[in-house]
Scaffold this motif. Structure first.
Motif, PDB file in Angstrom:
ATOM      1  N   MET A   1      41.952 -17.493  86.951  1.00 16.74           N
ATOM      2  CA  MET A   1      43.149 -17.394  87.640  1.00 16.74           C
ATOM      3  C   MET A   1      44.322 -17.838  86.608  1.00 16.74           C
ATOM      4  SD  MET A   1      44.666 -16.986  90.406  1.00 16.74           S
ATOM      5  CE  MET A   1      43.396 -17.119  91.812  1.00 16.74           C
ATOM      6  N   LEU A   2      45.386 -16.884  86.548  1.00 21.38           N
ATOM      7  CA  LEU A   2      46.490 -17.326  85.619  1.00 21.38           C
ATOM      8  C   LEU A   2      47.390 -18.293  86.421  1.00 21.38           C
ATOM      9  CD1 LEU A   2      47.507 -13.528  84.188  1.00 21.38           C
ATOM     10  CD2 LEU A   2      46.090 -15.719  83.237  1.00 21.38           C
ATOM     11  N   THR A   3      48.009 -19.195  85.655  1.00 21.29           N
ATOM     12  CA  THR A   3      49.036 -20.134  85.849  1.00 21.29           C
ATOM     13  C   THR A   3      50.343 -19.155  86.240  1.00 21.29           C
ATOM     14  OG1 THR A   3      49.896 -20.659  83.672  1.00 21.29           O
ATOM     15  CG2 THR A   3      47.811 -21.901  84.555  1.00 21.29           C
ATOM     16  N   GLN A   4      51.116 -19.818  87.112  1.00 22.45           N
ATOM     17  CA  GLN A   4      52.394 -19.234  87.183  1.00 22.45           C
ATOM     18  C   GLN A   4      53.185 -18.832  86.258  1.00 22.45           C
ATOM     19  OE1 GLN A   4      55.037 -21.235  90.109  1.00 22.45           O
ATOM     20  NE2 GLN A   4      56.593 -19.615  90.123  1.00 22.45           N
ATOM     21  N   TYR A   5      53.049 -19.887  85.024  1.00 20.27           N
ATOM     22  CA  TYR A   5      53.730 -19.794  83.630  1.00 20.27           C
ATOM     23  C   TYR A   5      53.055 -18.431  83.148  1.00 20.27           C
ATOM     24  CZ  TYR A   5      55.596 -20.870  78.848  1.00 20.27           C
ATOM     25  OH  TYR A   5      56.222 -20.992  77.931  1.00 20.27           O
ATOM     26  N   GLN A   6      51.669 -18.259  83.035  1.00 18.19           N
ATOM     27  CA  GLN A   6      50.930 -17.400  82.050  1.00 18.19           C
ATOM     28  C   GLN A   6      51.388 -15.984  82.998  1.00 18.19           C
ATOM     29  OE1 GLN A   6      47.118 -18.921  82.725  1.00 18.19           O
ATOM     30  NE2 GLN A   6      47.033 -19.260  80.543  1.00 18.19           N
ATOM     31  N   GLN A   7      51.518 -15.918  84.311  1.00 20.58           N
ATOM     32  CA  GLN A   7      51.782 -14.584  84.991  1.00 20.58           C
ATOM     33  C   GLN A   7      53.327 -14.124  84.461  1.00 20.58           C
ATOM     34  OE1 GLN A   7      51.600 -15.601  88.992  1.00 20.58           O
ATOM     35  NE2 GLN A   7      49.745 -16.097  88.956  1.00 20.58           N
ATOM     36  N   PHE A   8      54.165 -14.866  83.965  1.00 23.75           N
ATOM     37  CA  PHE A   8      55.264 -14.338  83.534  1.00 23.75           C
ATOM     38  C   PHE A   8      55.234 -13.339  82.272  1.00 23.75           C
ATOM     39  CE2 PHE A   8      58.946 -14.359  80.415  1.00 23.75           C
ATOM     40  CZ  PHE A   8      60.082 -14.142  81.390  1.00 23.75           C
ATOM     41  N   PHE A   9      54.025 -13.472  81.532  1.00 20.09           N
ATOM     42  CA  PHE A   9      53.770 -12.685  80.266  1.00 20.09           C
ATOM     43  C   PHE A   9      52.515 -11.754  80.613  1.00 20.09           C
ATOM     44  CE2 PHE A   9      55.162 -16.878  78.930  1.00 20.09           C
ATOM     45  CZ  PHE A   9      56.398 -16.874  78.176  1.00 20.09           C
ATOM     46  N   THR A  10      52.533 -11.323  81.807  1.00 19.81           N
ATOM     47  CA  THR A  10      51.648 -10.026  81.970  1.00 19.81           C
ATOM     48  C   THR A  10      52.158  -9.327  83.264  1.00 19.81           C
ATOM     49  OG1 THR A  10      49.550  -9.487  82.115  1.00 19.81           O
ATOM     50  CG2 THR A  10      50.113 -11.381  83.194  1.00 19.81           C
ATOM     51  N   GLY A  11      51.487  -8.420  83.564  1.00 17.17           N
ATOM     52  CA  GLY A  11      51.786  -7.617  84.876  1.00 17.17           C
ATOM     53  C   GLY A  11      52.944  -6.772  84.862  1.00 17.17           C
ATOM     54  N   ARG A  12      53.455  -6.436  83.640  1.00 17.73           N
ATOM     55  CA  ARG A  12      54.471  -5.570  83.533  1.00 17.73           C
ATOM     56  C   ARG A  12      54.689  -5.177  82.146  1.00 17.73           C
ATOM     57  NH1 ARG A  12      59.612  -9.615  83.383  1.00 17.73           N
ATOM     58  NH2 ARG A  12      58.647 -11.350  82.829  1.00 17.73           N
ATOM     59  N   PRO A  13      55.504  -4.107  81.924  1.00 18.54           N
ATOM     60  CA  PRO A  13      55.380  -3.237  80.772  1.00 18.54           C
ATOM     61  C   PRO A  13      56.085  -4.365  79.501  1.00 18.54           C
ATOM     62  CG  PRO A  13      56.241  -1.720  82.130  1.00 18.54           C
ATOM     63  CD  PRO A  13      56.314  -3.075  82.772  1.00 18.54           C
ATOM     64  N   THR A  14      55.428  -4.445  78.401  1.00 20.35           N
ATOM     65  CA  THR A  14      55.683  -5.475  77.442  1.00 20.35           C
ATOM     66  C   THR A  14      57.260  -5.361  77.040  1.00 20.35           C
ATOM     67  OG1 THR A  14      53.469  -5.642  76.491  1.00 20.35           O
ATOM     68  CG2 THR A  14      55.171  -6.122  74.912  1.00 20.35           C
ATOM     69  N   THR A  15      57.759  -4.051  77.024  1.00 15.05           N
ATOM     70  CA  THR A  15      59.322  -3.867  76.561  1.00 15.05           C
ATOM     71  C   THR A  15      60.247  -5.054  77.928  1.00 15.05           C
ATOM     72  OG1 THR A  15      59.054  -1.968  78.069  1.00 15.05           O
ATOM     73  CG2 THR A  15      59.157  -1.765  75.557  1.00 15.05           C
ATOM     74  N   GLU A  16      59.596  -4.984  79.067  1.00 15.87           N
ATOM     75  CA  GLU A  16      60.192  -5.637  80.005  1.00 15.87           C
ATOM     76  C   GLU A  16      60.114  -6.922  80.028  1.00 15.87           C
ATOM     77  OE1 GLU A  16      59.409  -4.837  84.247  1.00 15.87           O
ATOM     78  OE2 GLU A  16      59.442  -2.644  84.007  1.00 15.87           O
ATOM     79  N   ILE A  17      58.986  -7.479  79.320  1.00 14.06           N
ATOM     80  CA  ILE A  17      58.906  -8.978  79.300  1.00 14.06           C
ATOM     81  C   ILE A  17      59.945  -9.391  77.790  1.00 14.06           C
ATOM     82  CG2 ILE A  17      57.108 -10.523  78.468  1.00 14.06           C
ATOM     83  CD1 ILE A  17      55.039  -8.998  79.576  1.00 14.06           C
ATOM     84  N   ALA A  18      59.943  -8.637  76.844  1.00 20.76           N
ATOM     85  CA  ALA A  18      60.835  -8.822  75.756  1.00 20.76           C
ATOM     86  C   ALA A  18      62.187  -8.959  76.225  1.00 20.76           C
ATOM     87  CB  ALA A  18      60.336  -7.602  74.750  1.00 20.76           C
ATOM     88  N   GLN A  19      62.538  -8.312  77.197  1.00 20.85           N
ATOM     89  CA  GLN A  19      64.080  -8.141  77.608  1.00 20.85           C
ATOM     90  C   GLN A  19      64.286  -9.429  78.527  1.00 20.85           C
ATOM     91  OE1 GLN A  19      65.959  -4.159  78.519  1.00 20.85           O
ATOM     92  NE2 GLN A  19      63.800  -3.735  78.553  1.00 20.85           N
ATOM     93  N   SER A  20      63.249  -9.713  79.240  1.00 14.83           N
ATOM     94  CA  SER A  20      63.426 -11.021  80.047  1.00 14.83           C
ATOM     95  C   SER A  20      63.335 -12.270  79.519  1.00 14.83           C
ATOM     96  CB  SER A  20      62.210 -10.633  81.393  1.00 14.83           C
ATOM     97  OG  SER A  20      61.111 -11.146  80.662  1.00 14.83           O
ATOM     98  N   LEU A  21      62.885 -12.265  78.190  1.00 14.57           N
ATOM     99  CA  LEU A  21      62.867 -13.506  77.362  1.00 14.57           C
ATOM    100  C   LEU A  21      64.245 -13.791  76.911  1.00 14.57           C
ATOM    101  CD1 LEU A  21      59.435 -12.990  75.534  1.00 14.57           C
ATOM    102  CD2 LEU A  21      60.235 -15.016  76.963  1.00 14.57           C
ATOM    103  N   LEU A  22      65.116 -12.796  76.848  1.00 12.83           N
ATOM    104  CA  LEU A  22      66.394 -12.960  76.194  1.00 12.83           C
ATOM    105  C   LEU A  22      67.197 -14.015  77.188  1.00 12.83           C
ATOM    106  CD1 LEU A  22      67.545  -9.432  75.271  1.00 12.83           C
ATOM    107  CD2 LEU A  22      66.836 -11.282  73.898  1.00 12.83           C
ATOM    108  N   GLY A  23      67.759 -14.881  76.445  1.00 15.20           N
ATOM    109  CA  GLY A  23      68.184 -16.351  77.237  1.00 15.20           C
ATOM    110  C   GLY A  23      67.382 -17.498  77.623  1.00 15.20           C
ATOM    111  N   LYS A  24      66.235 -17.351  77.310  1.00 11.19           N
ATOM    112  CA  LYS A  24      65.169 -18.311  77.757  1.00 11.19           C
ATOM    113  C   LYS A  24      65.237 -19.323  76.628  1.00 11.19           C
ATOM    114  CE  LYS A  24      63.442 -16.510  81.480  1.00 11.19           C
ATOM    115  NZ  LYS A  24      64.467 -15.199  81.672  1.00 11.19           N
TER     116      LYS A  24
END
Length: 210
Positions: A1-24
């Motif tokens: 079972m993935l933690t909530q933190y780990q879930q941020f980094f999966t389950g959607r395209p990598t290009t989306e994750i890369a964009q969502s990291l901007l500003g973090k």
């Protein structure tokens, strides 16, 4: 079972994750205190079918083994004498990652200046520069989960980009099949984006929403 933190980094395209990291916020706990800043530039690498990926064509070595780990793990590698900070994304055995290319220094800026022996945007406006500014000089953190590591991305501490620009990646073979693929993302106008020209810099707001 993935933690909530780990879930941020999966389950959607990598290009989306890369964009969502901007500003973090990147944070690194050191003996001199916590150093870090806001992510302003990323690149997505899409695994075995991406000609620019370390895992292209199923290539797998002891050096790149961390890419096959859990989402949210650190992949710290060295290229041309510089260390780079890549975040493992997607599920185990799916070797995709997001490279952090630029960071706006915020925490303990004077220490980062000392680490880089530089001032101004040159402190962190490139992938090797930002790792050096943090004070990282080895691969000791490679393979560690960011959730419990001294090096982490704080998903709760962030700014919101006013506009995100998408381009081809930098430093890859442009003649390869994915050389010109639109997989680099950055905060428009932020001075700490690599190769940002002065005329394009948003000096007042650095490209963030108010």
């Amino acid at each position: 079972m993935l933690t909530q933190y780990q879930q941020f980094f999966t389950g959607r395209p990598t290009t989306e994750i890369a964009q969502s990291l901007l500003g973090k916020m990147v944070k690194y706990k050191t003996d001199e205190g916590i150093v870090g800043g806001y992510i302003v530039e990323t690149e997505a690498y899409l695994g075995e079918h991406d000609t620019a990926s370390h895992a292209f064509n199923g290539r797998r070595t002891g050096y790149s083994e961390s890419l096959y780990g859990m989402p949210g793990n650190i992949y710290l590698y060295q290229i041309r004498g510089h260390y780079c900070f890549d975040i493992v994304v997607q599920d185990v055995e799916e070797p995709q990652g997001v490279l952090l290319r630029g960071m706006e220094p915020t925490l303990n800026i004077e220490q980062m200046k000392a680490n880089r022996k530089m001032t101004g945007v040159n402190i962190t406006n490139g992938p090797g520069k930002l790792v050096q500014a943090l004070g990282i000089h080895s691969r000791d953190l490679d393979g560690q989960p960011m959730e419990t590591s001294a090096l982490t991305v704080d998903l709760q501490d962030f700014k919101i980009p006013r506009e995100i620009i998408t381009t081809a990646r930098i430093g890859v073979n442009l003649k390869a099949a994915n050389g010109l693929s639109p997989r680099r993302f950055y905060v428009k106008g932020n001075p700490y984006v690599s190769n940002m020209k002065k005329r394009d810099m948003d000096i007042e707001n650095h490209g963030w929403e108010d």
